[in-house]
Design a protein around this motif. Structure first.
Motif, PDB file in Angstrom:
ATOM      1  N   LYS A 279       0.826  -1.213   0.000  1.00 17.68           N
ATOM      2  CA  LYS A 279       0.000   0.000   0.000  1.00 17.68           C
ATOM      3  C   LYS A 279       0.859   1.261   0.000  1.00 17.68           C
ATOM      4  O   LYS A 279       0.475   2.279  -0.576  1.00 17.68           O
TER       5      LYS A 279
ATOM      6  N   TYR B 220      -5.197  -6.634  -1.968  1.00 21.23           N
ATOM      7  CA  TYR B 220      -4.579  -5.852  -3.040  1.00 21.23           C
ATOM      8  C   TYR B 220      -5.289  -6.249  -4.332  1.00 21.23           C
ATOM      9  O   TYR B 220      -5.256  -7.411  -4.733  1.00 21.23           O
TER      10      TYR B 220
ATOM     11  N   CYS C  42      -6.441  -1.946  -1.616  1.00 19.85           N
ATOM     12  CA  CYS C  42      -5.636  -0.969  -2.350  1.00 19.85           C
ATOM     13  C   CYS C  42      -5.426  -1.507  -3.756  1.00 19.85           C
ATOM     14  O   CYS C  42      -5.599  -2.697  -4.025  1.00 19.85           O
TER      15      CYS C  42
ATOM     16  N   PHE D 240      -6.441   3.565  -2.398  1.00 19.63           N
ATOM     17  CA  PHE D 240      -7.014   2.627  -1.431  1.00 19.63           C
ATOM     18  C   PHE D 240      -8.442   3.027  -1.087  1.00 19.63           C
ATOM     19  O   PHE D 240      -8.866   4.168  -1.297  1.00 19.63           O
TER      20      PHE D 240
END
Length: 200
Positions: free
Chosen positions: A87, A113, A154, A185
């Motif tokens: 991130k 992710y 994110c 994010f």
């Protein structure tokens, strides 16, 4: 729009399609549809094959009426320390391995992710992109019903269209992570997919 279908690993297992060939095809699609994508951003087949196989709930492919793959999405649930590093741009996709990935089998809260949402160029002006995005949130809803809560995600947007969708989703811009990518994010606790779909 033609009848486009979203397919999961479970359906692939019941077909005659070799799963490894699918992963190869998806990686090929990345290079064909993301301009100037570097190998350092994409990673390798040896890296991603076990990760795709480990968590069948974390990806879907889209096929057209000819059963050709025209798009897909993929996310990875990460250990907290790995998530925070990716991130903040301290590590890149190519550095992820199977040990960084958490299997979505136990009830609890997870951070993900979002790696890719890729669609062939000729389908981007249709409703296919929205259909892909809806399928992603449908999977999150199904996981939530099992007590598996995705509370934050994110993403690294490599294309102008990717950045546009991150902004439409209300994702917060973090910064640049590579020559091509922009980090975003989103806290999903208060995200309302119904309201999002009304506006898009």
């Amino acid at each position: 729009m033609e009848n486009l279908k979203i397919i999961s690993l479970f359906e692939i297992k019941n077909s005659k399609i070799y799963f490894g060939k699918i992963v190869e095809k998806l990686m090929q699609m990345d290079y064909e549809n993301i301009e100037n994508l570097r190998k350092d951003d994409e990673g390798t087949f040896e890296q991603w094959y076990p990760i795709f196989l480990k968590n069948p709930e974390t990806w879907r492919i889209m096929v057209n009426t000819k059963n050709e793959i025209i798009g897909y999405w993929h996310f990875v649930p990460l250990r907290i320390e790995t998530y925070e590093k990716i991130k903040t741009g301290k590590i890149h996709e190519i550095e992820l391995n199977e040990n960084d990935i958490i299997e979505l089998v136990k009830r609890g809260n997870y951070k993900i992710y979002f790696r890719s949402l890729v669609l062939k160029k000729e389908y981007r002006k249709s409703k296919a992109t929205k259909k892909l995005i809806v399928s992603f949130f449908n999977v999150l809803k199904e996981l939530e019903e099992k007590g598996i809560i995705i509370d934050e995600m994110c993403a690294n947007a490599y294309t102008p269209q990717g950045k546009k969708w991150c902004e439409k989703l209300g994702m917060e811009y973090i910064g640049e992570i590579s020559p091509n990518g922009s980090l975003y994010f989103l806290k999903l606790k208060n995200f309302n997919i119904t309201e999002f779909l009304k506006d898009n």
